[in-house]
Motif scaffolding. Structure first.
Motif, mmCIF file in Angstrom:
data_model
loop_
_atom_site.group_PDB
_atom_site.id
_atom_site.type_symbol
_atom_site.label_atom_id
_atom_site.label_comp_id
_atom_site.label_asym_id
_atom_site.label_seq_id
_atom_site.Cartn_x
_atom_site.Cartn_y
_atom_site.Cartn_z
ATOM 1 N N THR A 179 0.806 -1.213 0.000
ATOM 2 C CA THR A 179 0.000 0.000 0.000
ATOM 3 C C THR A 179 0.846 1.272 0.000
ATOM 4 O OG1 THR A 179 -0.090 -0.119 2.413
ATOM 5 C CG2 THR A 179 -1.886 -1.137 1.208
ATOM 6 N N ASN A 202 -9.334 -4.269 4.960
ATOM 7 C CA ASN A 202 -9.791 -2.925 4.587
ATOM 8 C C ASN A 202 -9.638 -2.628 3.103
ATOM 9 O OD1 ASN A 202 -10.289 -2.352 7.383
ATOM 10 N ND2 ASN A 202 -8.099 -1.928 7.636
ATOM 11 N N SER A 203 -9.641 -3.665 2.287
ATOM 12 C CA SER A 203 -9.529 -3.484 0.840
ATOM 13 C C SER A 203 -10.928 -3.401 0.221
ATOM 14 C CB SER A 203 -8.769 -4.651 0.223
ATOM 15 O OG SER A 203 -9.515 -5.852 0.377
ATOM 16 N N PRO A 204 -11.047 -2.899 -1.012
ATOM 17 C CA PRO A 204 -12.353 -2.911 -1.682
ATOM 18 C C PRO A 204 -12.938 -4.313 -1.787
ATOM 19 C CG PRO A 204 -10.830 -1.455 -2.828
ATOM 20 C CD PRO A 204 -10.027 -2.165 -1.793
ATOM 21 N N ASN A 205 -12.074 -5.317 -2.012
ATOM 22 C CA ASN A 205 -12.574 -6.688 -2.093
ATOM 23 C C ASN A 205 -13.206 -7.141 -0.791
ATOM 24 O OD1 ASN A 205 -12.035 -7.248 -4.718
ATOM 25 N ND2 ASN A 205 -10.179 -8.427 -4.355
ATOM 26 N N ALA A 242 -14.860 -5.410 1.215
ATOM 27 C CA ALA A 242 -16.191 -4.810 1.344
ATOM 28 C C ALA A 242 -17.195 -5.387 0.336
ATOM 29 C CB ALA A 242 -16.081 -3.296 1.154
ATOM 30 N N SER A 243 -16.715 -5.712 -0.851
ATOM 31 C CA SER A 243 -17.647 -6.083 -1.929
ATOM 32 C C SER A 243 -17.760 -7.580 -2.153
ATOM 33 C CB SER A 243 -17.213 -5.423 -3.244
ATOM 34 O OG SER A 243 -15.909 -5.886 -3.627
#
Length: 365
Positions: free
Chosen positions: A14, A351-354, A356-357
């Motif tokens: 990151t 805490n990655s977009p993956n 969450a989705s």
């Protein structure tokens, strides 16, 4: 990083590109490593508390090595329990679950994808190794409080056992309790650097004060070790890393006689077995030399330089069969585990977009 022989991994994916470039680590594999993985039909997981990462090593469909990395601050002990991974970090024990079914593949490559599903927050206990009992209870080495412990639904931990020479539970890391061996689904042996009962006192006995304690009898069964780590019971014998000397050691459980099986150039931590093979990690010294440790003289006798690596040891010969070496920013590793029946694992970053989705549904039952 996916490559058959060499490649690079970033210390922190990151970070900005400039900072990441400064903190690159080159990874090289022994010539037969890929073939060993293919024949063994397993993958590996290892941790680096220095860089704060969990690494997973597998093979792609075209038989190239794949190294997947995920950030967990101060990643330490790791244990594989079926399709589940338990990982000790700075203030929590994480539970990661494989969300892929038997025939599912993610990104046309990964046959397992581990999602962080829960974290048991303990505070900073300096948790080293951990395991799962047959009844499902998680047990861990609480190094800061010099005890074996388990999780509590309300508090930071519940103590299960402490060495008889430790007079009270205080956050002083008195003896540097660090390793845990299970036998028949129960905690059986632990390692400590010394008998010290004062704050940080173990540092004064690093070269020869190490021991293995049988917790079922509250008895020291092996002494005169140098900074021992990672006791294991395997194939009818007790094993340990005599880290301050650089040896994988086999111990006869009846006589407690020690036998050096293999020397590895570096500070040993983490031990896992797979058939006739043992897997260990080695780290570099923090100040250039292993001061006050026999390991330094053992390296010089062999005209060897310390390495940051994972070694696969053939227990039939005592020789190094294959290896992975890391050069660059990452210089210290902690634990290694085998993932049987897994070809190419991955994990979802915190805490990655993956995270969450990526929604999955439990349809069992």
């Amino acid at each position: 990083m996916s490559n058959s022989t060499t490649g690079e991994i970033a210390a922190k994916p990151t970070e900005t590109s400039a900072a990441a470039e400064e903190q690159q680590t080159n990874v090289s594999l022994s010539r037969g490593f890929v073939n060993w993985m293919e024949a063994a039909q397993c993958s590996l997981a290892f941790t680096s508390y220095q860089s704060g990462q969990l690494f997973m090593v597998g093979l792609t469909g075209d038989k190239k090595a794949s190294i997947h990395q995920t950030n967990f601050t101060r990643a330490m002990g790791i244990t594989i329990a079926g399709q589940r991974i338990l990982l000790a970090s700075d203030t929590a024990i994480w539970r990661l679950e494989n969300i892929l079914g038997p025939e599912q593949v993610a990104n046309n490559v990964h046959d397992r994808m581990y999602m962080p599903r829960a974290a048991s927050y303990t505070g900073d206990l300096d948790i080293h190794e951990l395991a799962v009992r047959d009844d499902g209870q998680i047990v861990f080495i609480n190094t800061k409080f010099s005890c074996l412990a388990t999780l509590s639904p309300t508090h930071s931990f519940r103590p299960l056992w402490k060495p008889s020479f430790i007079s009270k539970l205080v956050p002083e890391d008195r003896c540097h309790l660090n390793g845990l061996a299970m036998q028949n689904g129960r905690a059986r042996y632990v390692t400590a650097i010394s008998r010290s009962d004062s704050v940080g006192g173990w540092r004064d006995r690093r070269w020869e004060g190490g021991m293995i304690i049988d917790i079922t009898e509250d008895k020291v069964v092996v002494e005169d070790l140098s900074m021992p780590h990672s006791p294991r019971f395997h194939d009818g014998a007790l094993w340990v890393l005599d880290s301050g000397r650089g040896f994988l050691v086999r111990i006869d459980p009846k006589t407690n006689e020690k036998q050096n099986i293999a020397f590895c150039p570096g500070f040993l931590r983490g031990l896992s077995f797979f058939g006739r093979f043992a897997l260990v990690t080695t780290s570099l010294p923090r100040d250039g030399l292993f001061k006050d440790l026999p390991l330094q003289a053992n390296l010089e006798t062999r005209d060897a330089e310390p390495r940051c690596a994972i070694y696969i040891i053939d227990l039939h010969t005592g020789g190094i069969a294959e290896w992975i070496e890391l050069k660059g920013h990452i210089t210290e590793l902690f634990d290694v585990a085998v993932m049987p029946g897994c070809r190419c694992p991955s994990s979802v970053p915190l805490n990655s977009p993956n995270m969450a989705s990526l929604i999955t549904i439990d349809t069992d039952g």
